[in-house]
Design an enzyme around this catalytic site. Structure first.
Site, mmCIF file in Angstrom:
data_model
loop_
_atom_site.group_PDB
_atom_site.id
_atom_site.type_symbol
_atom_site.label_atom_id
_atom_site.label_comp_id
_atom_site.label_asym_id
_atom_site.label_seq_id
_atom_site.Cartn_x
_atom_site.Cartn_y
_atom_site.Cartn_z
ATOM 1 N N HIS A 1 1.981 3.975 -2.938
ATOM 2 C CA HIS A 1 1.559 5.634 -2.645
ATOM 3 C C HIS A 1 2.447 6.313 -3.890
ATOM 4 O O HIS A 1 2.704 7.861 -3.794
ATOM 5 C CB HIS A 1 1.898 6.313 -1.645
ATOM 6 C CG HIS A 1 0.413 5.721 -0.843
ATOM 7 N ND1 HIS A 1 -0.290 6.772 -1.095
ATOM 8 C CD2 HIS A 1 0.232 5.954 0.796
ATOM 9 C CE1 HIS A 1 -1.829 6.874 -0.008
ATOM 10 N NE2 HIS A 1 -1.220 5.763 1.094
ATOM 11 N N GLU B 1 -5.749 7.511 -0.947
ATOM 12 C CA GLU B 1 -6.165 6.295 -0.199
ATOM 13 C C GLU B 1 -6.624 5.425 -1.477
ATOM 14 O O GLU B 1 -6.417 4.103 -1.203
ATOM 15 C CB GLU B 1 -6.935 6.805 0.493
ATOM 16 C CG GLU B 1 -5.745 8.245 1.784
ATOM 17 C CD GLU B 1 -4.349 7.511 2.355
ATOM 18 O OE1 GLU B 1 -3.855 6.421 1.756
ATOM 19 O OE2 GLU B 1 -3.976 8.062 2.696
ATOM 20 N N HIS C 1 0.804 -1.184 0.374
ATOM 21 C CA HIS C 1 0.370 -0.080 0.057
ATOM 22 C C HIS C 1 1.290 1.199 -0.093
ATOM 23 O O HIS C 1 0.430 2.078 -0.891
ATOM 24 C CB HIS C 1 -1.401 0.151 1.583
ATOM 25 C CG HIS C 1 -1.642 1.098 1.318
ATOM 26 N ND1 HIS C 1 -3.034 1.232 1.399
ATOM 27 C CD2 HIS C 1 -1.899 2.246 1.661
ATOM 28 C CE1 HIS C 1 -3.722 2.179 1.068
ATOM 29 N NE2 HIS C 1 -2.814 3.252 1.765
ATOM 30 N N GLU C 2 1.662 1.150 0.710
ATOM 31 C CA GLU C 2 2.597 2.526 0.054
ATOM 32 C C GLU C 2 3.845 3.151 -0.155
ATOM 33 O O GLU C 2 4.023 3.858 -0.844
ATOM 34 C CB GLU C 2 3.556 1.931 2.074
ATOM 35 C CG GLU C 2 2.977 2.295 3.509
ATOM 36 C CD GLU C 2 1.391 3.280 3.647
ATOM 37 O OE1 GLU C 2 2.361 4.856 3.356
ATOM 38 O OE2 GLU C 2 0.504 3.202 3.877
#
Length: 925
Positions: free
Chosen positions: A585, A604, A581-582
């Site tokens: 980003h 997000e 997930h990070e």
């Protein structure tokens, strides 16, 4: 300036006061010292300013870019990216990271802490609540002419002691830089040579970034202007306003300002706390007010700028920041401090500056020896950042489907032979997504430039670098408290290369050259792993070698489960997916940011959608396994979203709360972030979940492979820029015209997904399908076994002991275990013996945080007193995730549970995030 007296800082919108349509900060130079004894950060920031073209002659007449738009500062198509390396050897500069000590300051800058006539009343660390709200200003502010131009900066919780114009004449005289100003500045040099010099400096091409940053550094250390150098200033709750007497327009306003200030111990952007080793540390909180309580700045995303920072901290500490930095800090003269220098060459919003200072240690790549908690000496601390991280073979890159390559300007992308790299033995489980055709694989390692022109402003861009295209795994490091290093080694460091390589396969070129991961304290506020950053560290999560754009710094917390050591692949599922997930980003949220902060789903929602795809690729799952895992996660997220929407205000359920006004600002450029200060929003995940489901819906309309191919093309076109929802949706509709012909229009997406509360019809329909998939049916079968076991205990007396039936429980994945516990939470009654067997069978106290959270809910719901220790441990070590467990403990009206809630609050009161503490105190007290 809009009044702010009616704003409740705990319930209303967040004001962005910076007048970005009048004037823009193009570069910040921060000079900071960290004081652990006083819990403040002191120093100065020098701002290099550029008036916006088209600004009027007076503040009153200036209409900026026109009412309603916030385009200022967003470059689209103005420059073509240039590869680095061409002129780096020609500018003759070196030692950019070698910041001079105070003794070496050739321009003799005044001591930053010297008292001035404009010192603020009550400045210092001991501020009362009343003093915090006082308006602070220079003595002459009220008598300053109303006709003077006012620079407005976003600022709060700072004690400003001085604002002065910087005299850059010595730097300009020694630079050899000739004014190269554009036509609209043709009259500046004859009137104001300093303004012409700074404009030339700002306009220097990215190929000369080393010289440019060195000149910024020289200018920042210059003296204040001798005649009229001190500027009038005023600070209210949300802003710092600066004037120069007799200056009526942005064009005539000073181009270089120094602001001397101190943070406050309880400032909203800076969090002082203790790490898991009980050592004091500090980090920037980021959300919801971002960096305005760390330094005065322009916080609207459109005010993208570069920056450089010097941070002095005790020698036993490690400083981590977003941006590039040298490997080793330098000693600060005779003091017991080290100087850490960092910088960025990519323009970023000021909110992406990230700082963390503590007694961290770097996680070793191999099994570490027995770890001791003694302090390391200065030399050892300096070595913490020396390693460049691990490098993986750079022989494979995912390409783009030729069917949609024409969307990006330039000739069609060239495709390679499709040669596939052999997987390692450890990754041989099933056939990979590459093998089954979900991702097109292209070897770009020997390609020349593919002709794609970048649409952003001029900065050193990795997307044009041939070497970056084949770099599957960027250098990476992991930091944390000593007590967590071994767990971080297994749970984070070993996963990073796989996750980074998988992200490269899915999305292509890594936008940033490195990644640092920090295990942040238990009180870190975010429910996810990273804050809302628009760019990444060195970085955490908006944090390399010299000459590279910023990397990413990713804060990790609850992903480290007690059972990660030796628990196998299943035990690392939460950690792996959150890391993915990070990493996602880096593409969505960092190199591509939201132009309006209310559109959080752009960051997000995209990262939540991509985390499943990247993690499946990292695990080398087959297409069928990927689909099954994805559908199970979708059902869990559906249940979470459904519960959240039942118990929240409708206004907080909308992904685009400003609707048709999204992306608009006032004439000056000021605006508000809707609901940003509402404490309820802090703990909502609607932008994550509803945004994720919108992307799943769009993928179902065009096909997942085609959708991922589209992502890569979208990144190629929009990297380095800020976008609104319509930028993504319009490009999607143009790329796939068939879906619009079938009725999927921009207005339909707004109406069904972005501009209304509640749940779209498609999501209701799909949730019914997800609830009948194989993995879910397996869970339902296990739940029946546990219910029957509980029923078998009912009615048993103490004297009548029956032999418990032997039950074979199926092994389940972490996600299945979460689902199993959620379904058991729906049961009115479960026996204590059943809960004991449940805990023993699945080793629940040693599972990841998502599993433990559901287990704690079961414990509270059924008053299983034997496991109250598990609840206390969870609330102490997973403070953000455990907020609503306090509500469960209080709502039962059980005196023992309420006493447990109060005891846990007393244990974490000094550590827990301020927003979380307010919510918990409201429930408990």
């Amino acid at each position: 300036m809009e009044p702010d007296e009616d704003l409740d800082p705990h319930t209303d919108d967040l004001p962005l006061r910076a007048n970005t349509n009048h004037i823009l900060v193009r570069h910040y130079v921060l000079d900071l010292t960290v004081h652990f004894d006083r819990q403040i950060i002191s120093g100065s920031v020098v701002l290099f300013l550029e008036p916006c073209s088209g600004s009027g002659t007076t503040a009153e007449d200036d209409a900026g870019a026109g009412a309603g738009t916030i385009e200022a500062g967003v470059s689209r198509g103005a420059f073509v990216c240039r590869s680095r390396g061409v002129d780096e050897a020609e500018d003759g500069t070196k030692g950019l990271g070698e910041t001079p000590t105070r003794k070496e300051n050739k321009f003799g800058a005044r001591e930053r802490d010297a008292p001035e006539s404009q010192a603020l009343p009550g400045s210092g660390s001991a501020q009362t609540a009343a003093e915090t709200e006082n308006i602070q200003s220079s003595h002459s502010w009220e008598i300053t002419s109303d006709g003077d131009f006012t620079l407005s900066l976003d600022c709060c919780d700072l004690d400003v002691t001085k604002v002065e114009e910087v005299d850059v004449t010595p730097a300009s005289a020694t630079s050899g830089l000739q004014p190269e100003v554009a036509s609209e500045w043709s009259g500046v040099s004859s009137v104001n040579p300093q303004a012409a010099f700074i404009q030339s400096l700002i306009s220097m091409p990215s190929s000369r970034w080393r010289q440019k940053q060195q000149l910024f550094s020289l200018c920042s250390r210059a003296l204040g202007a001798q005649d009229g150098g001190l500027l009038h200033f005023r600070r209210d709750r949300w802003s710092l306003q600066v004037r120069k007497k007799g200056v009526p327009s942005p064009q005539e306003f000073p181009r270089a300002l120094r602001i001397c200030y101190e943070t406050r111990p309880a400032g909203g952007s800076v969090r002082w706390t203790k790490d898991q080793d009980d050592r004091v540390c500090v980090y920037t909180a980021g959300s919801p007010i971002n960096n305005r309580a760390l330094f005065p700045c322009q916080e609207p995303p459109v005010a993208m700028s570069t920056w450089q920072a010097t941070v002095r901290a005790p020698s036993e500490c490690v400083v981590l920041t977003s941006g590039e930095e040298p490997a080793v800090p330098i000693e600060d003269g005779d003091t017991r401090s080290l100087i850490w220098h960092c910088y960025v060459t990519m323009p970023m919003p000021a909110s992406t500056f990230t700082l963390a200072v503590g007694h961290w240690r770097q996680v070793a790549a191999e099994n570490p020896p027995a770890l001791e908690r003694d302090e390391r000496d200065c030399g050892e601390a300096a070595k913490l950042c020396a390693g460049p991280g691990e490098w993986a073979p750079a022989d494979l890159m995912s390409g783009l489907g030729s069917s949609i390559s024409e969307v990006v300007k330039g000739p069609p992308l060239k495709t390679g032979s499709g040669h596939q790299t052999a997987r390692s033995d450890s990754a041989s489980r099933g056939s990979s997504l590459e093998d089954e055709g979900l991702f097109s694989v292209t070897d770009y390692s020997g390609m020349a430039d593919d002709g794609i022109s970048c649409s952003h402003g001029d900065y050193p861009c990795r997307f044009t670098e041939q070497s970056a295209r084949s770099q599957r795994v960027i250098p990476h490091r992991v930091f944390g408290p000593v007590g967590l290093l071994q767990k971080a080694q297994v749970g984070v460091l070993k996963l990073l290369p796989r996750c980074l390589a998988a992200a490269h396969t899915v999305l292509g070129v890594h936008p940033f050259p490195r990644l640092d991961v920090l295990i942040v304290p238990a009180g870190f506020s975010s429910l996810g792993m990273a804050r809302k950053l628009h760019r990444p560290l060195v970085p955490v999560g908006r944090k390399s070698g010299a000459g590279e754009p910023a990397g990413e710094l990713v804060p990790c917390r609850s992903v480290l489960c007690a059972g990660s050591l030796g628990s196998g692949e299943n035990g690392l599922s939460l950690c792996g997916s959150r890391i993915c997930h990070e990493i996602a980003h880096s593409w969505f949220g960092l190199v591509i940011g939201a132009r309006d902060w209310t559109e959080e789903w752009i960051s997000e929602g995209f990262a939540t959608y991509l985390e499943d795809i990247i993690w499946a690729q990292a695990q080398q799952l087959s297409l069928q396994e990927t689909a099954e895992q994805s559908d199970l996660k979708a059902l869990l997220r559906w249940r979470r979203l459904s519960d959240e929407l039942k118990n929240s205000e409708e206004a907080l359920q909308i992904l685009r709360p400003n609707m048709e006004n999204t992306g608009r600002a006032s004439e000056s450029g000021s605006s508000t972030v809707k609901h940003a200060l509402n404490p309820d929003k802090t703990f909502m995940q609607v932008h994550y979940l509803k945004g994720y489901f919108l992307l799943r819906f769009l993928a179902s309309q065009v096909g997942e492979k085609q959708f991922i191919d589209f992502f890569r093309v979208f990144v190629k076109k929009y990297h380095g820029q800020l976008i609104l929802s319509q930028d993504f949706l319009r490009m999607l509709l143009i790329t796939f015209p068939d879906i619009e012909r079938k009725g999927l229009t921009l207005s339909a997406v707004y109406a069904d997904w972005l501009d209304r509360p509640g749940i779209p019809k498609w999501l209701y329909e799909r949730s019914a399908v997800w609830s009948q998939t194989r993995l879910v049916e397996e869970v339902k079968a296990e739940v029946v076994k546990w219910i029957l076991l509980s029923q078998s205990h009912q009615g048993k007396g103490r004297k009548r002991k029956r032999t418990e039936p032997k039950v074979n429980y199926k092994e389940v994945t972490s996600e299945q275990l979460v689902m199993l516990l959620e379904l058991l939470l729906e049961e009115e009654e479960l026996s204590g013996a059943t809960l004991r067997a449940l805990q023993r069978t699945y080793n629940l106290q040693n599972q990841d945080a998502e599993v433990k959270h559901r287990w704690c809910e079961l414990v509270v719901r059924h008053a299983y007193t034997r496991a109250y220790g598990d609840v206390e441990t969870f609330l102490v070590h997973h403070q953000a995730m455990g907020v609503y467990l306090y509500g469960e403990l209080m709502v039962q009206e059980d005196p023992e549970q309420q006493a447990l809630a109060r005891r846990c609050l007393s244990l974490v009161r000094e550590e827990i995030d301020q927003s979380a503490r307010r919510v918990v105190e409201k429930m408990v007290l």
